[in-house]
Design a protein around this motif. Structure first.
Motif, mmCIF file in Angstrom:
data_model
loop_
_atom_site.group_PDB
_atom_site.id
_atom_site.type_symbol
_atom_site.label_atom_id
_atom_site.label_comp_id
_atom_site.label_asym_id
_atom_site.label_seq_id
_atom_site.Cartn_x
_atom_site.Cartn_y
_atom_site.Cartn_z
ATOM 1 N N LEU A 105 59.953 28.542 14.395
ATOM 2 C CA LEU A 105 59.810 28.673 15.844
ATOM 3 C C LEU A 105 58.769 27.683 16.350
ATOM 4 O O LEU A 105 58.997 26.957 17.326
ATOM 5 N N ASN A 106 57.646 27.624 15.648
ATOM 6 C CA ASN A 106 56.579 26.722 16.048
ATOM 7 C C ASN A 106 57.045 25.270 16.075
ATOM 8 O O ASN A 106 56.809 24.539 17.037
ATOM 9 N N ASN A 107 57.767 24.851 15.021
ATOM 10 C CA ASN A 107 58.269 23.469 14.981
ATOM 11 C C ASN A 107 59.238 23.201 16.120
ATOM 12 O O ASN A 107 59.203 22.136 16.736
ATOM 13 N N ASP A 108 60.077 24.193 16.397
ATOM 14 C CA ASP A 108 61.051 24.023 17.477
ATOM 15 C C ASP A 108 60.357 23.909 18.832
ATOM 16 O O ASP A 108 60.768 23.128 19.689
ATOM 17 N N VAL A 109 59.307 24.710 19.014
ATOM 18 C CA VAL A 109 58.581 24.663 20.291
ATOM 19 C C VAL A 109 57.914 23.292 20.455
ATOM 20 O O VAL A 109 58.031 22.657 21.512
ATOM 21 N N LEU A 110 57.271 22.820 19.379
ATOM 22 C CA LEU A 110 56.604 21.509 19.443
ATOM 23 C C LEU A 110 57.615 20.403 19.739
ATOM 24 O O LEU A 110 57.375 19.524 20.575
ATOM 25 N N ASN A 159 37.614 26.882 20.042
ATOM 26 C CA ASN A 159 38.197 25.542 20.164
ATOM 27 C C ASN A 159 38.712 25.302 21.578
ATOM 28 O O ASN A 159 38.473 24.252 22.176
ATOM 29 N N TYR A 160 39.410 26.291 22.116
ATOM 30 C CA TYR A 160 39.924 26.148 23.478
ATOM 31 C C TYR A 160 38.788 25.948 24.479
ATOM 32 O O TYR A 160 38.819 25.036 25.304
ATOM 33 N N ALA A 161 37.794 26.813 24.390
ATOM 34 C CA ALA A 161 36.701 26.754 25.370
ATOM 35 C C ALA A 161 35.950 25.434 25.275
ATOM 36 O O ALA A 161 35.721 24.763 26.283
ATOM 37 N N ASP A 162 35.592 25.038 24.032
ATOM 38 C CA ASP A 162 34.673 23.906 23.869
ATOM 39 C C ASP A 162 35.373 22.545 23.871
ATOM 40 O O ASP A 162 34.769 21.533 24.217
ATOM 41 N N GLY A 208 44.953 26.336 17.363
ATOM 42 C CA GLY A 208 45.597 26.697 18.618
ATOM 43 C C GLY A 208 46.654 27.762 18.416
ATOM 44 O O GLY A 208 46.844 28.257 17.300
ATOM 45 N N LEU A 209 47.357 28.080 19.489
ATOM 46 C CA LEU A 209 48.413 29.091 19.418
ATOM 47 C C LEU A 209 49.454 28.707 18.393
ATOM 48 O O LEU A 209 50.042 29.551 17.717
ATOM 49 N N SER A 210 49.676 27.389 18.285
ATOM 50 C CA SER A 210 50.622 26.870 17.312
ATOM 51 C C SER A 210 50.241 27.291 15.884
ATOM 52 O O SER A 210 51.097 27.721 15.105
ATOM 53 N N ASP A 211 48.952 27.214 15.570
ATOM 54 C CA ASP A 211 48.499 27.630 14.229
ATOM 55 C C ASP A 211 48.633 29.146 14.052
ATOM 56 O O ASP A 211 48.904 29.639 12.966
ATOM 57 N N TYR A 212 48.413 29.849 15.160
ATOM 58 C CA TYR A 212 48.540 31.305 15.117
ATOM 59 C C TYR A 212 49.987 31.680 14.765
ATOM 60 O O TYR A 212 50.229 32.568 13.947
ATOM 61 N N LEU A 213 50.942 30.969 15.359
ATOM 62 C CA LEU A 213 52.342 31.238 15.058
ATOM 63 C C LEU A 213 52.661 30.975 13.590
ATOM 64 O O LEU A 213 53.399 31.727 12.965
ATOM 65 N N THR A 243 47.660 22.620 25.130
ATOM 66 C CA THR A 243 47.244 24.017 25.175
ATOM 67 C C THR A 243 47.916 24.778 24.055
ATOM 68 O O THR A 243 47.307 25.590 23.370
ATOM 69 N N TYR A 244 49.187 24.467 23.861
ATOM 70 C CA TYR A 244 49.927 25.179 22.830
ATOM 71 C C TYR A 244 49.377 24.884 21.435
ATOM 72 O O TYR A 244 49.187 25.793 20.635
ATOM 73 N N ASN A 245 49.103 23.622 21.153
ATOM 74 C CA ASN A 245 48.661 23.308 19.776
ATOM 75 C C ASN A 245 47.146 23.187 19.630
ATOM 76 O O ASN A 245 46.647 22.734 18.607
ATOM 77 N N GLY A 246 46.435 23.606 20.657
ATOM 78 C CA GLY A 246 44.974 23.621 20.549
ATOM 79 C C GLY A 246 44.377 22.232 20.554
ATOM 80 O O GLY A 246 43.299 22.020 19.994
ATOM 81 N N GLY A 247 45.074 21.251 21.138
ATOM 82 C CA GLY A 247 44.557 19.894 21.211
ATOM 83 C C GLY A 247 44.908 19.079 19.977
ATOM 84 O O GLY A 247 44.621 17.898 19.901
ATOM 85 N N GLY A 248 45.558 19.710 19.004
ATOM 86 C CA GLY A 248 46.000 18.965 17.826
ATOM 87 C C GLY A 248 45.056 19.077 16.644
ATOM 88 O O GLY A 248 45.492 19.233 15.517
ATOM 89 N N ASN A 249 43.748 19.057 16.919
ATOM 90 C CA ASN A 249 42.793 19.096 15.805
ATOM 91 C C ASN A 249 42.347 20.517 15.474
ATOM 92 O O ASN A 249 42.491 20.989 14.360
ATOM 93 N N GLY A 250 41.813 21.172 16.494
ATOM 94 C CA GLY A 250 41.318 22.530 16.258
ATOM 95 C C GLY A 250 42.441 23.537 16.212
ATOM 96 O O GLY A 250 43.619 23.198 16.337
#
Lengths: 369, 465
Positions: free
Chosen positions: A302-307, A38-41, A289-294, A280-287
């Motif tokens: 933590l993820n909600n607080d970061v967002l 997702n990040y690359a494409d 991302g690091l946010s989903d990994y968290l 970058t953090y949430n992977g663009g919102g759709n795909g």
């Protein structure tokens, strides 16, 4: 002796084969390859390709301006220039792989780097422009844009173009020593374009390596992205806002050392940068991302607080009116407020997110236990 | 031969007939058993393996450019209390120092000018380690200790260039304690590392394994299981049991081969899972060979080229009685790791008595630190990157004594920049074992005035409010 060798052999064999008897997905397994794809494409390659296109537009507008330096062509040029630099702000978390090889960040938009922010005369460097070196390059006609010196970094890329296109008496200066000045600007644009062209080409092959490497160690894609986000937050806290604001100089404001001083859109660039970091953090919102990994790691709070903190920083930054160079002295409360929130987000990314994802925040490898 | 030596060195004092013996006699018998001559072979293998491993790991350190990045580039170093005088040499001298230690390691392996080489290696290696606290590693400490022991041990009295030159120096037997002390040192590492794991975070929450393992999903076959919580528990509990008991299985002749196989597999697994731990697994794998009997090592050494099978009756004897010195060493090794008991507060949070206590891969701790230097006319926020390398900054952020040392350094620097009696305040956030980051130290305390001492850090905020 034989018995020992036998025992060793059997045990090694067992240890190696035991784990292979059942495969299959685990319930909350997180697909890092899908995330990296997702990040690359969807973010990285389109980001660099867009930058490449915008630099093409910039080159056209630049050539038109250089052919006839007037207020009209300059206005058209400004649109193209601002557009290109805004796109640059969108790819700053991807300064690794081909971009790292090209040293894009120091040649395209030098920020002074973090370990050395004041020169020997006690003057802030940050997003300086070395007009002396630039004018010297033009008048002598001898310069090498690949030289690894600060004077070289400060006399090319977006900061130098900012000065040459929109600096004091920019149009008038094309009236004297025209040919040399025009050549220098063209060389700078070509150099910038070539750097980015090289990166786009580089990603053609680097993509495979990027999506296949799901490690998190120093130099891995995930490690690089987390480190780059932290580094960009450091730049936001330092050269973009804090340093010119006087945070490390006892309140001495360095108004001319803001990013893109002559176009006066420093805040807009900073906002674009922070919004891009959030993407970058949430992977663009759709795909993915690091946010989903968290979230997969059970770090939902933590993820909600970061967002939320990303949004807060963006809001606080937007509340500072451009040009920042003026607001540094007239809107101190707004700058101070943004600065405070930037530091909170920096801590969250550098400490909590890095820790949760087991990414080392360091730019060097080392032994450890 | 084999059984006798096994008995003596595997803590066999316990097996002596105890009835009808007074305490004094038992102590005498115990001390006598330490002096009992045993085969020198384990010591010989140990010398060769240890020297080779040091030779290779120092070359690796050089090759990776770490001499420059760790000891030459930084302007400021975090010294140990009492060792402030240990300062790095220049670029060239640092490399020459490493060259000396590398040659010394090679000489230890070859057994040439052994004692001199061991002294040089110990002093050189320890000097380097004392340069900067931020590079402290348990296994570097272990290497320093072993190097110190090697100075006193007759590890060059067989299969060495020293005995090739002076054959009359050759001995086939040494006092049992010379091998026993190395086994003791290994036991200290393992058992204290095991005891350190007996804490709620490790056993009940499987931390930090639960944080670290999901980052290892790229591994073939086992990778898919790394998100599973039970795997983290398995790793944690297995690690604790392994550390606590492996020494006893290595001491027992019957279980030894199996135990050693477990040592090899365990440490190779840790090397695969945690490549960041560098040389540690290889140090433990090679040093654990010391647990094998003299007979085993003699058989092993038959594969060595130019190995001399002939037996020499005279056993090595120390000129002086070293009982008291060895006793003090053993006592210190048992006490130093326990000094944390003298401090109140959460050990992982305060880290008082954390170093030199074999706490290996025990916690995930990260921090961010912001410092402000003030006097009555100034208030300046510090740019850490100006003074510290990324590694130094990372280590400083979570360790109170380093925060204090850095603050003192900042006060000095800013005084030269024109501030009068500068005060230093730190806003430090630390995250421990996957918990959210929290304020770590009292941000209203002037760190410049807070002395570095062995006293409890009451300026560090309590772990739980």
């Amino acid at each position: 002796m034989k018995r020992i060798i036998f025992v060793l052999a059997v045990t090694v064999f067992c240890a190696c084969s035991k784990s292979s008897d059942s495969g299959g997905e685990t319930p909350d397994a997180f697909d890092k390859t899908a995330m990296l794809t997702n990040y690359a494409d969807n973010l990285i390659i389109p980001g660099y390709t867009a930058l490449q296109q915008k630099l093409q537009v910039l080159q056209t507008a630049s050539d038109a301006f250089l052919a006839a330096p007037t207020l009209v062509t300059q206005a058209a040029l400004k649109t193209a220039y601002v557009d290109a630099q805004l796109q640059y702000e969108r790819i700053t978390s991807f300064h690794f792989g081909p971009a790292e090889n090209a040293l894009l960040d120091i040649f395209a938009n030098f920020s002074g780097s973090l370990d050395y922010n004041f020169n020997t005369a006690g003057q802030l460097t940050g997003f300086s422009i070395d007009s002396v070196s630039i004018e010297n390059n033009i008048s002598t006609g001898t310069y090498n844009l690949t030289t690894m010196t600060r004077a070289s970094f400060y006399s090319q890329g977006f900061p130098a173009l900012n000065y040459l296109y929109f600096g004091p008496n920019a149009i008038a200066k094309f009236g004297t020593n025209t040919a040399a000045r025009v050549k220098y600007v063209k060389d700078l644009v070509t150099r910038l374009k070539n750097l980015v062209d090289g990166i786009v080409t580089g990603w053609g092959t680097y993509r495979t390596e990027f999506i296949a490497n799901t490690k998190t160690n120093v130099g891995s894609p995930i490690g690089n992205m987390v480190n780059q986000m932290a580094y960009q937050m450091d730049l936001l806290k330092g050269p973009r806002i804090g340093w010119p604001f006087g945070k490390q100089s006892n309140g001495t404001v360095f108004a001319t050392k803001v990013e893109a001083y002559f176009t006066g859109n420093s805040v807009a660039l900073a906002v674009e940068n922070i919004n891009a970091l959030k993407k970058t953090y949430n992977g663009g919102g759709n795909g993915k991302g690091l946010s989903d990994y968290l979230v997969a790691l059970n770090k939902t709070t933590l993820n909600n607080d970061v967002l939320a903190q990303f949004d807060l920083v963006s809001t606080k930054l937007s509340a500072i009116p451009d040009p920042l160079s003026t607001s540094l002295t007239t809107q101190t409360a707004a700058v101070e407020a943004a600065y405070k929130e930037i530091q909170k987000l920096l801590t969250l990314l550098k400490t909590d997110v890095a820790s949760a994802t087991a990414v080392q925040i360091t730019f060097v490898d080392n032994d450890g236990d | 031969m084999e059984t006798k030596e096994d008995q003596i060195s595997s803590g066999a004092a316990l097996q002596l007939p105890v009835s009808h013996r007074s305490l004094a006699k038992r102590v005498t018998a115990l001390l006598a058993s330490f002096r009992q001559p045993v085969s020198i072979a384990p010591l010989i293998t140990f010398r060769i393996v240890f020297g080779l491993l040091m030779f290779l790991s120092l070359i690796r350190f050089w090759y990776r450019g770490w001499i420059t990045s760790v000891y030459v580039t930084p302007d400021f170093h975090f010294t140990y209390i009492g060792f402030e005088w240990v300062q790095p040499l220049g670029n060239l001298s640092m490399h020459l120092l490493f060259l000396t230690i590398i040659i010394a390691a090679l000489l230890i392996t070859l057994g040439l000018f052994y004692r001199l080489a061991a002294i040089l290696f110990f002093i050189g290696f320890t000097y380097v380690e004392l340069l900067d606290v931020t590079t402290y590693l348990n296994h570097y400490y272990f290497i320093s200790l072993v190097a110190f022991l090697m100075i006193w041990l007759p590890a060059n009295r067989d299969y060495s260039l020293d005995v090739l030159i002076k054959p009359e120096k050759r001995r086939k037997q040494v006092p049992a304690w010379t091998i026993g002390i190395l086994r003791f040192q290994m036991a200290v590492v393992y058992i204290f590392a095991g005891l350190a794991k007996l804490n709620p975070d490790w056993l009940l929450d499987a931390q930090p394994m639960r944080t670290w393992l999901p980052a290892k999903t790229h591994l073939p076959i086992v990778g898919a299981y790394m998100y599973e919580t039970w795997v983290a528990y398995l790793f944690s509990w297995f690690g604790a049991v392994y550390d606590l008991f492996i020494v006893f299985f290595l001491l027992n002749r019957k279980t030894r081969p199996y135990a050693y196989a477990v040592v090899v597999i365990f440490h190779i697994a840790t090397a695969i899972f945690f490549p960041g731990i560098g040389m540690f697994p290889y140090v433990m794998i090679s040093c654990s060979l010391i647990f094998f009997s003299g007979a085993f090592h003699e058989k092993l050494q038959r594969f060595f080229p130019f190995y001399d099978h002939s037996f020499n009756d005279a056993a090595y004897r120390f000129k002086y009685n070293l009982s008291i010195v060895v006793g003090i060493y053993v006592f210190l090794q048992l006490v130093i790791p326990l000094r944390f008991l003298l401090y109140p507060g959460h050990l992982f949070w305060h880290e008082e008595g954390y170093r030199f206590s074999w706490r290996v891969m025990l916690m995930e701790k990260a921090g961010s630190a912001y410092f402000t230097v003030k006097d009555k006319d100034h208030s300046i926020e510090v740019n850490n990157a100006e003074f510290l390398t990324p590694l130094q900054e990372k280590m400083m952020c979570t360790q109170p004594d380093l925060i204090l040392k850095y603050a003192h350094h900042l006060a000095k620097v800013f005084e030269t920049r024109g501030l009068v009696n500068p005060e230093v305040y730190g806003e430090v956030y630390v995250s421990l074992n996957g918990e959210r980051s929290r304020l770590f130290i009292d941000s209203t305390i002037n760190l410049a005035e807070t002395p570095v001492s062995w006293k409890h850090y009451n300026w560090v905020l309590p772990y739980r409010n």
